[in-house]
Design an enzyme around this catalytic site. Structure first.
Site, PDB file in Angstrom:
ATOM      1  N   HIS A  60     -69.047 -62.648  81.008  1.00  0.00           N
ATOM      2  CA  HIS A  60     -70.409 -62.451  81.535  1.00  0.00           C
ATOM      3  C   HIS A  60     -70.962 -63.842  81.831  1.00  0.00           C
ATOM      4  O   HIS A  60     -71.432 -64.523  80.918  1.00  0.00           O
ATOM      5  CB  HIS A  60     -71.293 -61.764  80.504  1.00  0.00           C
ATOM      6  CG  HIS A  60     -70.792 -60.412  80.073  1.00  0.00           C
ATOM      7  ND1 HIS A  60     -71.241 -59.231  80.624  1.00  0.00           N
ATOM      8  CD2 HIS A  60     -69.874 -60.051  79.138  1.00  0.00           C
ATOM      9  CE1 HIS A  60     -70.630 -58.201  80.037  1.00  0.00           C
ATOM     10  NE2 HIS A  60     -69.791 -58.674  79.135  1.00  0.00           N
ATOM     11  N   LYS A 141     -66.751 -51.180  86.580  1.00  0.00           N
ATOM     12  CA  LYS A 141     -67.092 -51.198  85.153  1.00  0.00           C
ATOM     13  C   LYS A 141     -68.048 -50.052  84.865  1.00  0.00           C
ATOM     14  O   LYS A 141     -69.055 -49.877  85.549  1.00  0.00           O
ATOM     15  CB  LYS A 141     -67.763 -52.531  84.795  1.00  0.00           C
ATOM     16  CG  LYS A 141     -68.248 -52.647  83.345  1.00  0.00           C
ATOM     17  CD  LYS A 141     -67.084 -52.808  82.372  1.00  0.00           C
ATOM     18  CE  LYS A 141     -67.534 -52.866  80.916  1.00  0.00           C
ATOM     19  NZ  LYS A 141     -67.996 -54.171  80.461  1.00  0.00           N
ATOM     20  N   ASP A 290     -64.661 -61.244  76.324  1.00  0.00           N
ATOM     21  CA  ASP A 290     -66.011 -60.668  76.423  1.00  0.00           C
ATOM     22  C   ASP A 290     -67.056 -61.773  76.203  1.00  0.00           C
ATOM     23  O   ASP A 290     -68.023 -61.593  75.465  1.00  0.00           O
ATOM     24  CB  ASP A 290     -66.215 -59.507  75.434  1.00  0.00           C
ATOM     25  CG  ASP A 290     -67.518 -58.747  75.699  1.00  0.00           C
ATOM     26  OD1 ASP A 290     -68.159 -58.988  76.737  1.00  0.00           O
ATOM     27  OD2 ASP A 290     -67.896 -57.905  74.848  1.00  0.00           O
ATOM     28  N   HIS A 294     -75.673 -65.875  74.766  1.00  0.00           N
ATOM     29  CA  HIS A 294     -77.138 -65.784  74.660  1.00  0.00           C
ATOM     30  C   HIS A 294     -77.601 -67.088  74.019  1.00  0.00           C
ATOM     31  O   HIS A 294     -76.849 -67.691  73.247  1.00  0.00           O
ATOM     32  CB  HIS A 294     -77.548 -64.599  73.784  1.00  0.00           C
ATOM     33  CG  HIS A 294     -77.108 -63.271  74.321  1.00  0.00           C
ATOM     34  ND1 HIS A 294     -77.719 -62.650  75.382  1.00  0.00           N
ATOM     35  CD2 HIS A 294     -76.091 -62.452  73.947  1.00  0.00           C
ATOM     36  CE1 HIS A 294     -77.103 -61.493  75.632  1.00  0.00           C
ATOM     37  NE2 HIS A 294     -76.106 -61.355  74.787  1.00  0.00           N
TER      38      HIS A 294
HETATM   39  C1  NCD Z   1     -72.618 -57.986  76.539  1.00  0.00           C
HETATM   40  C2  NCD Z   1     -73.642 -58.890  77.193  1.00  0.00           C
HETATM   41  O1  NCD Z   1     -74.417 -59.555  76.509  1.00  0.00           O
HETATM   42  O2  NCD Z   1     -73.648 -58.955  78.437  1.00  0.00           O
HETATM   43  N1  NCD Z   1     -72.855 -57.945  75.127  1.00  0.00           N
HETATM   44  C3  NCD Z   1     -71.958 -57.616  74.171  1.00  0.00           C
HETATM   45  O3  NCD Z   1     -72.353 -57.510  73.025  1.00  0.00           O
HETATM   46  N2  NCD Z   1     -70.690 -57.428  74.445  1.00  0.00           N
HETATM   47  C4  NCD Z   1     -72.768 -56.640  77.159  1.00  0.00           C
HETATM   48  C5  NCD Z   1     -71.679 -55.710  76.781  1.00  0.00           C
HETATM   49  O4  NCD Z   1     -70.605 -55.783  77.397  1.00  0.00           O
HETATM   50  O5  NCD Z   1     -71.886 -54.908  75.891  1.00  0.00           O
HETATM   51 ZN    ZN Z   2     -68.761 -57.265  78.037  1.00  0.00          ZN
END
Ligand code: NCD
Ligand code: ZN
Length: 424
Positions: A60, A141, A290, A294
């Site tokens: 992301h 997705k 993944d 943040h």
């Molecule tokens: C992901 C995000 O912050 O974009 N967060 C996560 O906990 N994996 C979103 C997601 O894929 O659930």
């Molecule tokens: Zn994800």
């Protein structure tokens, strides 16, 4: 002897074993492998090991709309640092990547800033124009539960027609498998509460439902986190599966607080160990990070309000290399899950040292360990859940024949290409 533009020499990982070899590269692609090759330029890595670079098929990078957390420039620099030369970016950005124009705009932004190659997922939503997006997207997705972003599809019946189009397109359908109807929304004070709100049955139920409703699709179940899900994904026909480093190495007993809050959640030691064993036995198709950054300020919120997700693109390969060094995992298993299988599943000519493949390489010295430190990370978010963990970071990273990073410093100028639109 034929001369190529570039020759990379060292102990190369070819067909499952190391051999002293020269890799001949023209136009960014591997064109020859031999004991001796002539080249206009030469990179000799001596006795160091040369492996295919990793493809991180789940990141992301937050662009557009959330670039205070990450963007394609910082995310791709972090990727290079971690030996990743190709990332597949998820659609939960602002705006979401759910229309042909949003997809085109994200591709433009990524092409301008990314230092690694990339593919873009499109969101599978009710009314999504799957046909118009399928030429450009690396896959679709599907979010079956609420998480960061606004892409929840609460009922599979609402996307029946769209799923049929995905099946026709032949593109993989990556699934965030948590069942929104089984998700509890009790206040949680920590990782244990978060796990209870999204328990193993919540994941297993979603996998069962999507396996029925989307049986015509090439299903790819993301971030499998519960031991109870393993029989539903491993060895199932038409289904591929992904595991993350955090679900395999961390559990809810770690004192991580909100920094360990992630969807699906970190679970028990037994879950973690079952995932590790399955991975070690080569039963997962892919490992992906993944990477969901943040900011520290966002993670400082009270537990229930802090966003879910942790960074990982920068630490996945280095931590896996450490496990190889410690003989907890076989190198072949790691290369298969981080390089070869993602390439095969998403149709990307990377992930192997072989003729016809992109010359995307990492150079590793297994004698040189370095602890993971937030201060050394390039991700904009500025923290890592793996602080202090031993790791083997690549000494050099090569993207399509260009040396992009050396000893943790960026040296190359290449811009990332879209592996779908630019022909991979
Ligand atoms: C992901 C995000 O912050 O974009 N967060 C996560 O906990 N994996 C979103 C997601 O894929 O659930
Ligand atoms: Zn994800």
């Amino acid at each position: 002897m034929r001369s190529t533009e570039l020759v990379v020499e060292g102990e190369c990982y070819i067909s499952g074993r190391f051999e002293r070899a020269c890799i001949g590269i023209d136009g960014g692609r591997i064109v020859a492998i031999a004991r001796n090759l002539e080249g206009e330029r030469r990179l000799d890595f001596g006795s160091r090991k040369i492996l295919p670079a990793a493809i991180d098929s789940h990141v992301h990078f937050r662009e557009p709309g959330m670039t205070h957390k990450e963007d394609f420039a910082t995310g791709s620099l972090a990727a290079l640092h971690g030996g990743v030369t190709c990332v597949l970016d998820m659609p939960n950005t602002v705006p979401p990547t759910s229309t042909p124009s949003a997809l085109a705009e994200k591709a433009e932004a990524a092409a301008a800033k990314s230092l690694v190659d990339f593919g873009l997922f499109a969101a599978l939503m009710p009314g999504a124009d799957v046909r118009a997006m399928s030429g450009r997207a690396v896959g679709f997705k599907l979010y079956m539960a609420g998480t960061t972003g606004d892409l929840l599809v609460p009922s599979l019946a609402s996307v029946e027609a769209e799923l049929a189009e995905v099946a026709r397109s032949g593109k993989p359908l990556a699934v965030h498998a948590e069942d929104e109807s089984l998700r509890r929304k009790e206040p949680a004070e920590g990782l244990d509460g978060h796990m209870r709100n999204r328990n193993g049955e919540c994941e297993a139920s979603a996998i069962r439902k999507v396996s029925r409703a989307a049986s015509g699709c090439r299903l790819h179940i993301c971030h499998v986190s519960s031991k109870d899900s393993l029989p539903l994904v491993l060895g199932q026909k038409g289904v591929t599966s992904e595991v993350t480093p955090h679900h395999m190495l961390l559990d809810r007993d770690r004192p991580l607080g909100t920094y360990g809050k992630v969807n699906p959640p970190l679970r028990t030691r037994a879950d973690r160990q079952a995932l590790f064993l399955a991975f070690k036995e080569g039963r997962f198709d892919t490992m992906a990070s993944d990477h969901a950054p943040h900011t520290i300020d966002e993670k400082k919120e009270d537990f229930d309000f802090a966003p879910s997700g942790m960074p990982g693109v920068e630490t996945m390969l280095p931590i896996m290399m450490q496990h190889v060094r410690d003989r907890h995992l076989a190198l072949a298993t790691v290369v298969r899950a981080l390089c070869e299988r993602p390439g095969e599943i998403f149709g990307i000519r990377k992930g192997r040292i072989d003729t016809g493949y992109d010359a995307d390489l990492v150079v590793v010295d297994f004698m040189e360990g370095r602890e993971v430190k937030a201060d050394d990370m390039y991700s904009k978010c500025g923290w890592t859940a793996y602080e202090g963990m031993p790791a083997v970071f690549p000494r050099a990273v090569i993207l399509r024949g260009e040396l992009m990073m050396r000893d943790g410093e960026r040296v190359g100028e290449l811009r990332g290409r879209d592996v779908v639109s630019d022909g991979g």
